[in-house]
Design an enzyme around this catalytic site. Structure first.
Site, short mmCIF file in Angstrom:
data_model
loop_
_atom_site.label_atom_id
_atom_site.label_comp_id
_atom_site.label_asym_id
_atom_site.label_seq_id
_atom_site.Cartn_x
_atom_site.Cartn_y
_atom_site.Cartn_z
N ASP A 1 -51.73 -0.56 6.14
CA ASP A 1 -52.06 0.86 6.01
C ASP A 1 -50.87 1.62 6.60
O ASP A 1 -50.74 1.71 7.82
CB ASP A 1 -53.35 1.19 6.77
N GLU B 1 -51.19 0.15 0.91
CA GLU B 1 -51.79 1.35 0.32
C GLU B 1 -50.75 2.11 -0.49
O GLU B 1 -49.64 2.38 -0.01
CB GLU B 1 -52.34 2.27 1.41
N ASP C 1 -56.82 2.89 11.36
CA ASP C 1 -55.69 2.33 10.61
C ASP C 1 -55.84 0.82 10.45
O ASP C 1 -55.50 0.26 9.41
CB ASP C 1 -54.36 2.61 11.33
#
Length: 191
Positions: free
Chosen positions: A7, A68, A138
């Site tokens: 992330d 991501e 996160d």
């Protein structure tokens, strides 16, 4: 298959590692955040994130890295740089990279592409049989990206299988190195 989820973030970059076994059985291996200090210049912050991600990739020897896909955040440029640092670290290790949008991850985890963050965190906890939700957010998001890739492996960048460019000896060496790492991880997990 070991999957490392990322992330991207410049201050906190979430890292989640899972193993996808037979019959889509998913097992938790590791969750953490790689940090950089906001008190240093952006180039040194990216270097800190890159070095932290490189260490995680060397430690866990993933078969794939799921990142991501960044496209619509207010801090898009810094997050994009962090995502690119993760791609570079993976490419240097011949690890295939896949990009997944937050909507894809939410859909894979909860069945709803518009799910709230808490719903995703609860499902990550349930899917991986964790006793508590991973923190910070996160880290949970990184695990969600790894799970997403295990359940929906589409999203691999062009080039996909890196091993096609290796010689037979290089493939054998890479497989032996990965098996050794898996044995160490299983030993560390008490298996």
């Amino acid at each position: 298959m070991i999957i490392l989820g990322v992330d991207p973030g410049l201050t906190r970059c979430g890292v989640g590692v899972i193993e996808a076994g037979e019959h889509r059985r998913l097992s938790f291996i590791h969750v953490d955040v790689v940090r950089s200090s906001p008190d240093i210049t952006q180039d040194l912050r990216l270097l800190a994130i890159y070095n932290g991600l490189s260490e995680k990739m060397d430690r866990f020897a993933p078969d794939a890295v799921s990142i991501e896909r960044v496209f619509a955040q207010s801090n898009r440029n810094t997050v994009l740089g962090t995502a690119q640092a993760a791609m570079l670290a993976a490419a240097q290790r011949n690890i295939p990279v896949a990009l997944h949008t937050p909507t894809e991850a939410k859909l894979a985890i909860t069945g709803n592409g518009q799910a709230q963050k808490i719903q995703v965190e609860r499902m990550v906890t349930r899917i991986l049989n964790l006793t508590k939700m991973p923190t910070p957010a996160d880290a949970a998001d990184a695990l969600a990206l790894a799970i997403c890739h295990a359940l929906r492996p589409a999203g691999a960048l062009q080039g996909g299988e890196r091993e096609q460019h290796l010689t037979a000896a290089q493939r054998q060496w890479a497989e032996a190195a990965q098996n050794s790492t898996r044995r160490r991880i299983n030993h560390d997990r008490g298996m």
